[in-house]
Design a protein around this motif. Structure first.
Motif: not given
Length: 340
Positions: A243-272
């Motif tokens: 049993r893992c303690r991960c969930n969708r909310e924690k996974a989304l929170e993990a993205l905050v450790f990327f800079t806003p520029e890096e997150r925008e790059d994810m959107i542009v290159k991968d669509g999410g």
């Protein structure tokens, strides 16, 4: 689902914990795509973590984590368990493999190599107590017995086994830990030592069933199972499960450790974005809208460490203390400080 039994033997002088973890280890193998020897290594570690959780943890909210860092091709492994029978784990190189030993058994020691075993005990208040010992053999059971003696001053016998078949599927997995109480009579110790000396390993016994294995290991020592029904276990055994303690909310929170520029790059290159939990292999995918919702953050101007960011449940995380890890004074803008 696996199961855990507890009991006493030798007139109450031997504390015994046993676990059948075949289903648990098979799920770990399937989730991580493990090679046969990596399956044995992680399976032994997860089983060992479950056994130590029963021996060492005091409250339901505590956790124990085994970390093995070695020079072998596996690159190390981590297993975490609690006293309720929940366990999870992963290895760094899941497809790593080595030749069989001369006796035809899986060579877990060579796969791990030389290194150290670190045991973390996480308390409910967030404190973590860590003990580190060198690996004795890398076969894990012997290493855990060495840890119990060196760090906990508990004389113990630990037996762990994983047997695979076919394409690497787990046929049987489990283990037993026997803890010797202070002032145990010599005749009890002698009988236990004789029983252990007559074994060629725990795996053949586990194929006969957990109760049969205990009967062989504790022959002449009068094993008595602990009544677990009063603790809320109607079958008189503790279920063991991956049993893992991960969930969708924690996974989304993990993205905050990327800079806003890096997150925008994810959107542009991968669509999410796609987040994969290293503990269990679960994949979480996020839309551009979800990624762009992570905007109210404050970072250190010098090193980029997050000082403030929103969690998925609407609350805010704020870095502890007034000084960043780089030494800069933490300064939260007043309009955001009020929310934190």
């Amino acid at each position: 689902m696996g199961r855990i039994l507890r009991g006493l033997a030798g007139g109450g002088q031997l504390r015994v914990v046993a676990a059948d973890t075949g289903d648990v280890v098979e799920e770990a193998r399937r989730r991580h795509g493990l090679s046969p020897t990596a399956t044995a290594a992680l399976g032994r570690a997860m089983t060992g973590a479950l056994l130590l959780a029963q021996l060492l943890l005091k409250t339901p909210k505590e956790r124990i984590t085994l970390r093995i860092e070695g020079t072998g091709p596996l690159g190390g492994l981590v297993a975490e368990a609690d006293a309720a029978g929940n366990v999870r784990g992963y290895v760094r190189n899941p497809r790593a493999e080595v030749p069989l030993r001369e006796d035809g058994k899986l060579n877990v020691g060579e796969l791990l190599g030389a290194g150290v075993l670190r045991v973390d005990r996480s308390l409910p208040n967030g404190e973590v107590y860590t003990s580190t010992v060198p690996l004795v053999s890398g076969e894990i059971a012997e290493d855990l017995a060495h840890y119990l003696w060196q760090s906990e001053q508990i004389p113990s016998a630990v037996l762990l086994g994983v047997r695979v078949k076919g394409e690497g599927e787990v046929e049987v997995a489990g283990g037993v830990a026997i803890q010797v109480m202070p002032d145990t009579p010599e005749e009890v110790l002698s009988r236990l030592e004789a029983n252990l000396a007559g074994l060629s390993g725990i795996t053949p016994l586990l194929r006969e069933g957990l109760e049969a294995a205990l009967e062989r290991l504790l022959a002449g020592l009068g094993f008595e199972r602990t009544d677990l029904k009063a603790l809320g276990y109607p079958l008189n055994e503790i279920p063991a499960r991956f049993r893992c303690r991960c969930n969708r909310e924690k996974a989304l929170e993990a993205l905050v450790f990327f800079t806003p520029e890096e997150r925008e790059d994810m959107i542009v290159k991968d669509g999410g974005a796609e987040v994969v939990c290293h503990w269990c292999g679960e994949v979480y995918r996020f839309s551009p809208e979800e990624i762009r919702s992570l905007v109210a953050e404050v970072r250190c101007p010098d090193c980029g460490t997050l000082w403030l960011y929103p969690k998925a449940d609407g609350t805010l995380f704020r870095i502890e203390g007034d000084t960043c890890r780089c030494g800069r004074k933490v300064e939260i803008p007043s309009e955001k400080r009020a929310r934190a």
